[in-house]
Design an enzyme around this catalytic site. Structure first.
Site, PDB file in Angstrom:
ATOM      1  N   GLU A  41      -1.460   5.576  -8.157  1.00 44.88           N
ATOM      2  CA  GLU A  41      -0.026   5.493  -7.863  1.00 44.88           C
ATOM      3  C   GLU A  41       0.365   4.037  -8.101  1.00 44.88           C
ATOM      4  O   GLU A  41      -0.040   3.152  -7.352  1.00 44.88           O
ATOM      5  CB  GLU A  41       0.272   5.900  -6.419  1.00 44.88           C
ATOM      6  N   ARG A  45       6.821  -2.184  -7.060  1.00 40.80           N
ATOM      7  CA  ARG A  45       7.017  -3.442  -6.328  1.00 40.80           C
ATOM      8  C   ARG A  45       6.899  -4.633  -7.263  1.00 40.80           C
ATOM      9  O   ARG A  45       7.155  -5.766  -6.863  1.00 40.80           O
ATOM     10  CB  ARG A  45       5.979  -3.566  -5.211  1.00 40.80           C
ATOM     11  N   THR A  69       6.961   3.606  -4.604  1.00 41.03           N
ATOM     12  CA  THR A  69       8.064   2.726  -4.189  1.00 41.03           C
ATOM     13  C   THR A  69       9.269   2.912  -5.114  1.00 41.03           C
ATOM     14  O   THR A  69       9.921   1.946  -5.515  1.00 41.03           O
ATOM     15  CB  THR A  69       7.621   1.235  -4.140  1.00 41.03           C
ATOM     16  N   LYS A 129       5.199  12.604   1.900  1.00 39.09           N
ATOM     17  CA  LYS A 129       4.392  11.443   2.230  1.00 39.09           C
ATOM     18  C   LYS A 129       4.672  11.086   3.696  1.00 39.09           C
ATOM     19  O   LYS A 129       5.834  11.030   4.099  1.00 39.09           O
ATOM     20  CB  LYS A 129       4.799  10.302   1.299  1.00 39.09           C
TER      21      LYS A 129
END
Length: 209
Positions: A41, A45, A69, A129
């Site tokens: 993943e 960021r 993210t 999640k």
């Protein structure tokens, strides 16, 4: 169970990776694939995320690759263009979820409360999640949620080599997201042997047979 859920359940741990230099993506993918963790993943960021995903996908077409993210529809577009299999967001944003559904890509949004789980279910989502896992009450909170809601979870945030087994022992947990086997400083310094050892150790923890 969906094909993606089957893949996640088989892997048990998904390495959550921040890549600062897209040129590190292919060698890192090699480390992951060769040491029993053919998945990643890649988080948005860093500015290198989209290119890193593309490089990883080019090097290992069969790898399971998600973007993390993801906060905007633009990042959804970048993720799809780069070739992701799924998208992960830290929170539950109905706009992002709807956009992913329109684009035909699976999104696993972050939730940490009963209300958010219900909102996600209302939109047809069955895999969520649990984030941030440890600060949100950890294993006991997740057990409370799974006792009530018929959804699958991917806990992330504070999951480590020391507690991953506790999360995986919960039947509704497909896999855990973790960073401990892919520290950014080791990736930045191209310490592939050290990363290989950490990945191998993580695989051994979740597959003790």
């Amino acid at each position: 169970m969906s094909k993606l859920n089957e893949q996640l359940a088989a892997l048990k741990v998904i390495p959550v990776i921040a890549i600062n230099d897209a040129n590190d993506a292919a060698p890192l993918a090699k480390v992951l694939v060769e040491n029993g963790m053919p998945c990643a993943e890649i988080t948005f960021r860093t500015p290198a995320a989209a290119q890193a995903i593309r490089n990883m996908r080019d090097a290992y077409p069969k790898m399971l690759i998600g973007s993390g993210t993801v906060l905007t529809t633009e990042q959804v577009d970048q993720s799809i263009a780069a070739g992701v299999d799924f998208i992960v967001s830290p929170g539950f944003n109905p706009t992002t979820v709807k956009y992913c559904q329109q684009r035909g890509v699976t999104i696993i949004p972050g939730v940490n409360s009963p209300s958010l789980v219900e909102q996600a279910m209302e939109m047809g989502l069955q895999t969520l999640k649990f984030f941030p896992a440890e600060p949100s009450g950890g294993v006991s909170m997740l057990k409370a949620l799974t006792a009530v809601y018929p959804v699958k979870f991917m806990p992330t945030g504070g999951v480590t080599a020391n507690n991953v087994d506790q999360y995986l022992s919960i039947p509704a947990v497909l896999a855990c997201g973790g960073t401990w086997m892919v520290p950014t400083n080791l990736v930045d310094n191209k310490q592939w042997d050290e990363l290989a050892a950490l990945v191998k150790a993580a695989v051994a923890i979740v597959n003790p047979d």
